[in-house]
Design an enzyme around this catalytic site. Structure first.
Site, PDB file in Angstrom:
ATOM      1  N   LYS A 105      -4.841  -5.888 -36.871  1.00 29.75           N
ATOM      2  CA  LYS A 105      -3.313  -5.965 -37.222  1.00 29.75           C
ATOM      3  C   LYS A 105      -2.742  -7.129 -36.389  1.00 29.75           C
ATOM      4  CE  LYS A 105       1.300  -3.842 -37.398  1.00 29.75           C
ATOM      5  NZ  LYS A 105       1.951  -4.412 -36.209  1.00 29.75           N
ATOM      6  N   SER A 109       2.609   4.764 -34.797  1.00 32.64           N
ATOM      7  CA  SER A 109       2.483   3.888 -33.630  1.00 32.64           C
ATOM      8  C   SER A 109       1.635   4.422 -32.610  1.00 32.64           C
ATOM      9  CB  SER A 109       3.849   3.127 -33.449  1.00 32.64           C
ATOM     10  OG  SER A 109       3.623   2.652 -32.011  1.00 32.64           O
ATOM     11  N   TYR A 156      -3.088   0.115 -29.136  1.00 32.64           N
ATOM     12  CA  TYR A 156      -2.992  -0.970 -28.317  1.00 32.64           C
ATOM     13  C   TYR A 156      -3.893  -0.831 -27.218  1.00 32.64           C
ATOM     14  CZ  TYR A 156       1.850  -2.718 -29.926  1.00 32.64           C
ATOM     15  OH  TYR A 156       2.851  -3.179 -30.516  1.00 32.64           O
ATOM     16  N   THR A 208      -3.936  -3.524 -32.853  1.00 33.12           N
ATOM     17  CA  THR A 208      -3.011  -4.522 -33.007  1.00 33.12           C
ATOM     18  C   THR A 208      -3.579  -5.376 -32.042  1.00 33.12           C
ATOM     19  OG1 THR A 208      -1.219  -2.877 -33.517  1.00 33.12           O
ATOM     20  CG2 THR A 208      -0.226  -5.083 -32.538  1.00 33.12           C
ATOM     21  N   HIS A 221       4.167  -9.239 -36.389  1.00 32.12           N
ATOM     22  CA  HIS A 221       4.576  -8.195 -35.684  1.00 32.12           C
ATOM     23  C   HIS A 221       6.328  -8.200 -36.169  1.00 32.12           C
ATOM     24  CE1 HIS A 221       3.317  -5.600 -32.278  1.00 32.12           C
ATOM     25  NE2 HIS A 221       4.624  -5.205 -32.301  1.00 32.12           N
TER      26      HIS A 221
HETATM   27  C1  LIG Z   1      11.315  -1.444 -34.049  1.00 30.28           C
HETATM   28  C2  LIG Z   1       9.793  -2.057 -34.346  1.00 30.28           C
HETATM   29  C3  LIG Z   1       8.830  -1.310 -33.378  1.00 30.28           C
HETATM   30  C4  LIG Z   1       7.514  -1.755 -33.704  1.00 30.28           C
HETATM   31  N1  LIG Z   1       6.522  -1.222 -32.877  1.00 30.28           N
HETATM   32  C5  LIG Z   1       5.213  -1.511 -33.343  1.00 30.28           C
HETATM   33  C6  LIG Z   1       4.202  -0.927 -32.560  1.00 30.28           C
HETATM   34  O1  LIG Z   1       4.140   0.075 -31.738  1.00 30.28           O
HETATM   35  N2  LIG Z   1       2.991  -1.393 -32.970  1.00 30.28           N
HETATM   36  C7  LIG Z   1       2.574  -2.222 -34.015  1.00 30.28           C
HETATM   37  O2  LIG Z   1       1.444  -2.337 -34.062  1.00 30.28           O
HETATM   38  N3  LIG Z   1       3.507  -3.061 -34.376  1.00 30.28           N
HETATM   39  C8  LIG Z   1       4.880  -2.619 -34.138  1.00 30.28           C
HETATM   40  N4  LIG Z   1       5.924  -3.170 -34.785  1.00 30.28           N
HETATM   41  C9  LIG Z   1       5.438  -4.123 -35.960  1.00 30.28           C
HETATM   42  C10 LIG Z   1       5.351  -3.610 -37.091  1.00 30.28           C
HETATM   43  O3  LIG Z   1       4.270  -2.740 -37.366  1.00 30.28           O
HETATM   44  C11 LIG Z   1       5.150  -4.796 -38.422  1.00 30.28           C
HETATM   45  O4  LIG Z   1       4.500  -5.590 -38.021  1.00 30.28           O
HETATM   46  C12 LIG Z   1       6.806  -5.326 -38.772  1.00 30.28           C
HETATM   47  O5  LIG Z   1       7.895  -4.509 -38.466  1.00 30.28           O
HETATM   48  C13 LIG Z   1       6.659  -5.719 -40.196  1.00 30.28           C
HETATM   49  O6  LIG Z   1       7.684  -6.303 -40.287  1.00 30.28           O
HETATM   50  P1  LIG Z   1       9.194  -5.847 -41.077  1.00 30.28           P
HETATM   51  O7  LIG Z   1       9.881  -4.746 -40.090  1.00 30.28           O
HETATM   52  O8  LIG Z   1       9.826  -6.951 -41.436  1.00 30.28           O
HETATM   53  O9  LIG Z   1       8.693  -4.857 -42.160  1.00 30.28           O
HETATM   54  C14 LIG Z   1       7.081  -2.825 -34.604  1.00 30.28           C
HETATM   55  C15 LIG Z   1       8.156  -3.385 -35.082  1.00 30.28           C
HETATM   56  C16 LIG Z   1       9.518  -2.982 -35.277  1.00 30.28           C
HETATM   57  C17 LIG Z   1      10.731  -3.432 -36.037  1.00 30.28           C
HETATM   58  C1  LIG Z   2       6.318  -0.639 -25.641  1.00 28.44           C
HETATM   59  C2  LIG Z   2       6.156  -0.389 -27.290  1.00 28.44           C
HETATM   60  C3  LIG Z   2       6.088  -1.582 -28.010  1.00 28.44           C
HETATM   61  C4  LIG Z   2       6.438  -1.434 -29.477  1.00 28.44           C
HETATM   62  C5  LIG Z   2       6.237  -2.662 -30.231  1.00 28.44           C
HETATM   63  O1  LIG Z   2       5.295  -3.227 -30.742  1.00 28.44           O
HETATM   64  C6  LIG Z   2       7.607  -3.445 -30.617  1.00 28.44           C
HETATM   65  O2  LIG Z   2       8.486  -3.060 -29.956  1.00 28.44           O
HETATM   66  O3  LIG Z   2       7.191  -4.372 -31.364  1.00 28.44           O
END
Ligand SMILES: Cc1cc2nc3c(=O)[nH]c(=O)nc-3n(C[C@H](O)[C@H](O)[C@H](O)COP(=O)(O)O)c2cc1C
Ligand SMILES: CCCCC(=O)C(=O)O
Length: 350
Positions: A220, A107, A131, A157, A244
């Site tokens: 994504k 990330s 991002y 993303t 997401h």
């Molecule tokens: C705590 C958390 C932080 C995340 N941060 C990002 C991120 O920084 N960038 C991003 O593209 N997706 C982020 N996501 C989305 C994940 O890449 C992914 O799409 C998602 O977690 C998939 O679902 P799952 O948690 O059920 O496996 C985040 C998800 C979670 C749970």
């Molecule tokens: C400020 C970072 C955002 C991370 C993210 O994508 C999430 O928490 O789902």
């Protein structure tokens, strides 16, 4: 305490160790969390219909993607703020990905700088998640840094022109990282820039990124088949069907429910990946059968990390590998490349 034997048990173990507000940040979704629940529930409404008397010794799990190969069709999805789960943060996750020979999407909102993650885990196969920042010059700097650090793909993303409303975070008053932690990739000279979202992000930005970098560009957060078509026309190298993890627009469909439409629109032109709600090997088989080249897991890895640091993250990934091997054997499939829609039946909700 005995070791967790499922992703669900890893979540429970992590929950015991994490600050409740941080647990909620990781676990929660947007709005009323309809989509968050739907992602997992949708896998539950799919049944596997195995074939018999097709035994093989050792099933084939490896996959090859534009940004390199992985020893199994499970990648680490990009998730922010790993140092909230473990002091080593993204270093530990990257070492776990290296140990299990899979790809980690790092990330942009990591709490360890991307160069330090790469240095801490020399064998890691890293894709950098971006991002697009309103400051395009800084965005370009980030891309160059990712290239220089040896990242093998750029994951852009596209589901976040603004950040979704997470009610758990509002209730908990969780808006900032604790003192001592920050989005390390946002350091710029003496200051740490705020991570921004780009409300005006458009296909033009994606086109410019494809021109800017020699890395494969993977989008994504695609859910609409028409967007998949536009992405192909622009020359992306891969797509990730993602909502997401239910954290952006609430009430969008579960990813595994839209996967077949996207796979049909892409028709094999580039690999289609899926994330959202994958919690077991049987979930992985269902996604592959419906057209995914691989899946990614977000929370499961965070739960491993929160439960037992690097070792926990390795155990979650190895648990998924073992479950995939077992499910393949029991489905009569010799390889993750052998799976098709005939393996899956839709069952009514119970
Ligand atoms: C705590 C958390 C932080 C995340 N941060 C990002 C991120 O920084 N960038 C991003 O593209 N997706 C982020 N996501 C989305 C994940 O890449 C992914 O799409 C998602 O977690 C998939 O679902 P799952 O948690 O059920 O496996 C985040 C998800 C979670 C749970
Ligand atoms: C400020 C970072 C955002 C991370 C993210 O994508 C999430 O928490 O789902």
């Amino acid at each position: 305490m005995r070791a967790p034997v499922s992703v669900r048990e890893f979540e429970a173990a992590a929950r015991e160790r994490l600050d409740p507000a941080h647990y909620d940040y990781f676990a929660g979704g947007a709005g009323e969390e309809v989509t968050l629940r739907a992602n997992e529930a949708a896998f539950g409404r799919l049944a596997l219909l195995p074939r018999v008397l097709r035994g093989t010794d050792k099933p084939e799990l490896g996959v090859t993607l534009p940004g390199g190969s992985a020893s199994m069709p499970v990648l680490v999805a990009p998730t922010a703020f790993h140092r909230l789960a473990d002091p080593e943060g993204e270093r530990a996750t990257a070492r776990a990905a290296a140990a299990t020979e899979t790809i980690m999407m790092l990330s942009m909102a990591s709490t360890v700088a991307l160069e330090d993650v790469a240095a801490a885990a020399p064998g890691a196969r890293l894709w950098f998640q971006l991002y697009v920042q309103p400051d395009l010059a800084f965005t370009k700097t980030l891309v160059r840094r990712a290239e220089a650090a040896g990242c093998r793909a750029l994951v852009v993303t596209v589901d976040s022109p603004v950040l979704g409303s997470r009610l758990r975070d509002e209730r908990n008053g969780f808006h900032d990282l604790p003192d001592g932690l920050c989005c390390e990739n946002m350091r710029d000279g003496d200051r740490v820039r705020p991570l921004e979202f780009s409300p005006t992000i458009s296909w033009e930005h994606v086109g410019r990124l494809i021109e800017l970098t020699s890395l494969p560009v993977v989008l994504k957060g695609v859910l609409h088949p028409e967007d998949a078509g536009t992405a192909l026309d622009l020359g992306v190298s891969g797509l990730i069907v993602s909502n997401h993890g239910g954290r952006q627009l609430d009430t969008v469909p579960a990813t595994v429910d839209v996967l077949p439409e996207i796979a049909a629109a892409v028709a094999g032109a580039v690999p289609v990946l899926l994330d959202g709600g994958v919690r077991s090997g049987t979930d992985v088989l269902k996604a592959l059968a419906l057209g995914a080249a691989a899946v990614a897991v977000g929370r499961p890895v965070v739960w491993g990390l929160g439960a037992d640091g690097e070792r926990g993250a390795v155990r979650v990934l190895e648990l998924l590998r073992a479950q995939i091997e077992e499910a393949l054997a029991l489905c009569g499939a010799a390889s993750v490349h052998d799976l098709g829609p005939g393996l899956v039946r839709r069952v009514p909700p119970c």
